[in-house]
Write an enzyme that holds these catalytic residues in place. Structure first.
Site, mmCIF file in Angstrom:
data_model
loop_
_atom_site.group_PDB
_atom_site.id
_atom_site.type_symbol
_atom_site.label_atom_id
_atom_site.label_comp_id
_atom_site.label_asym_id
_atom_site.label_seq_id
_atom_site.Cartn_x
_atom_site.Cartn_y
_atom_site.Cartn_z
ATOM 1 N N HIS A 46 0.811 -1.096 -0.033
ATOM 2 C CA HIS A 46 0.070 -0.029 -0.036
ATOM 3 C C HIS A 46 0.973 1.312 -0.009
ATOM 4 O O HIS A 46 1.899 1.254 0.634
ATOM 5 C CB HIS A 46 -0.811 -0.121 1.310
ATOM 6 C CG HIS A 46 -2.016 -0.967 1.331
ATOM 7 N ND1 HIS A 46 -2.909 -0.989 1.974
ATOM 8 C CD2 HIS A 46 -2.225 -2.168 0.695
ATOM 9 C CE1 HIS A 46 -3.778 -1.897 1.828
ATOM 10 N NE2 HIS A 46 -3.431 -2.922 1.057
ATOM 11 N N GLU A 48 0.814 3.792 1.744
ATOM 12 C CA GLU A 48 1.258 4.432 2.982
ATOM 13 C C GLU A 48 2.493 3.587 3.693
ATOM 14 O O GLU A 48 3.479 4.171 4.128
ATOM 15 C CB GLU A 48 0.265 4.250 3.919
ATOM 16 C CG GLU A 48 -1.087 5.123 3.527
ATOM 17 C CD GLU A 48 -2.107 4.168 2.920
ATOM 18 O OE1 GLU A 48 -1.863 3.419 1.758
ATOM 19 O OE2 GLU A 48 -3.341 4.405 3.496
ATOM 20 N N CYS A 76 -6.400 2.039 5.720
ATOM 21 C CA CYS A 76 -6.991 0.664 6.310
ATOM 22 C C CYS A 76 -6.300 0.549 7.576
ATOM 23 O O CYS A 76 -5.422 1.096 8.227
ATOM 24 C CB CYS A 76 -6.905 -0.424 5.375
ATOM 25 S SG CYS A 76 -4.975 -0.835 5.090
ATOM 26 N N CYS A 79 -2.546 -0.112 7.437
ATOM 27 C CA CYS A 79 -1.422 1.124 7.092
ATOM 28 C C CYS A 79 -1.904 1.956 8.525
ATOM 29 O O CYS A 79 -0.699 2.552 8.858
ATOM 30 C CB CYS A 79 -2.335 1.902 5.900
ATOM 31 S SG CYS A 79 -1.936 1.062 4.519
#
Length: 143
Positions: A46, A48, A76, A79
């Site tokens: 991801h 992040e 999410c 993260c």
């Protein structure tokens, strides 16, 4: 947030969901990444998480206690957990994520009393532009 939106657009080049993240320290960008799950085959890739990793490498320490992250979509749970574990003091995000958001939409992992660190959160920055980028991506996939 403009840089995070540009990063999100770069994810489109390889079929990833357009989410971008930027880490800033002392007014300078030290990391800028976008989703790379499709590109790398890594479920943790991801924007992040990748940006946090790059920022820690840049600083030479896992503690990002003087940084701010800008991300185009509400993080999410994975993260958000990475932000807590990196001791990130502040997060600015764009669009809310009603399905998987763990910052405001569901769990409030960054501001609740459950975990050992709290992150100051500002949501809704350039939310319409962030949301439109995501909506256009998913419309195209459904077509």
């Amino acid at each position: 947030m403009r840089l995070a939106l540009a990063e999100a657009g770069a994810a489109l080049d390889h079929g990833d969901v357009p989410v971008g993240a930027v880490v800033v320290r002392a007014g300078r960008v030290i990391a800028a990444r976008h989703n790379e799950r499709e590109l790398s085959g890594d479920p943790t890739a991801h924007a992040e998480v990748l940006a946090l990793r790059d920022a820690a490498t840049h600083i030479g320490n896992w503690r990002l206690d003087d940084c701010t992250m800008y991300v185009t979509l509400e993080p999410c749970a994975m993260c958000a957990g990475a932000m807590v574990n990196s001791r990130l003091p502040s997060l600015v995000y764009g669009a809310a994520d009603p399905k998987a958001g763990a910052v405001d939409s569901h769990y409030r992992l960054l501001t609740g009393a459950v975990l050992n660190h709290r992150v100051e959160v500002t949501g809704g920055v350039d939310a319409a532009e962030s949301a439109e980028l995501l909506q256009a991506f998913f419309r195209a996939r459904r077509a």
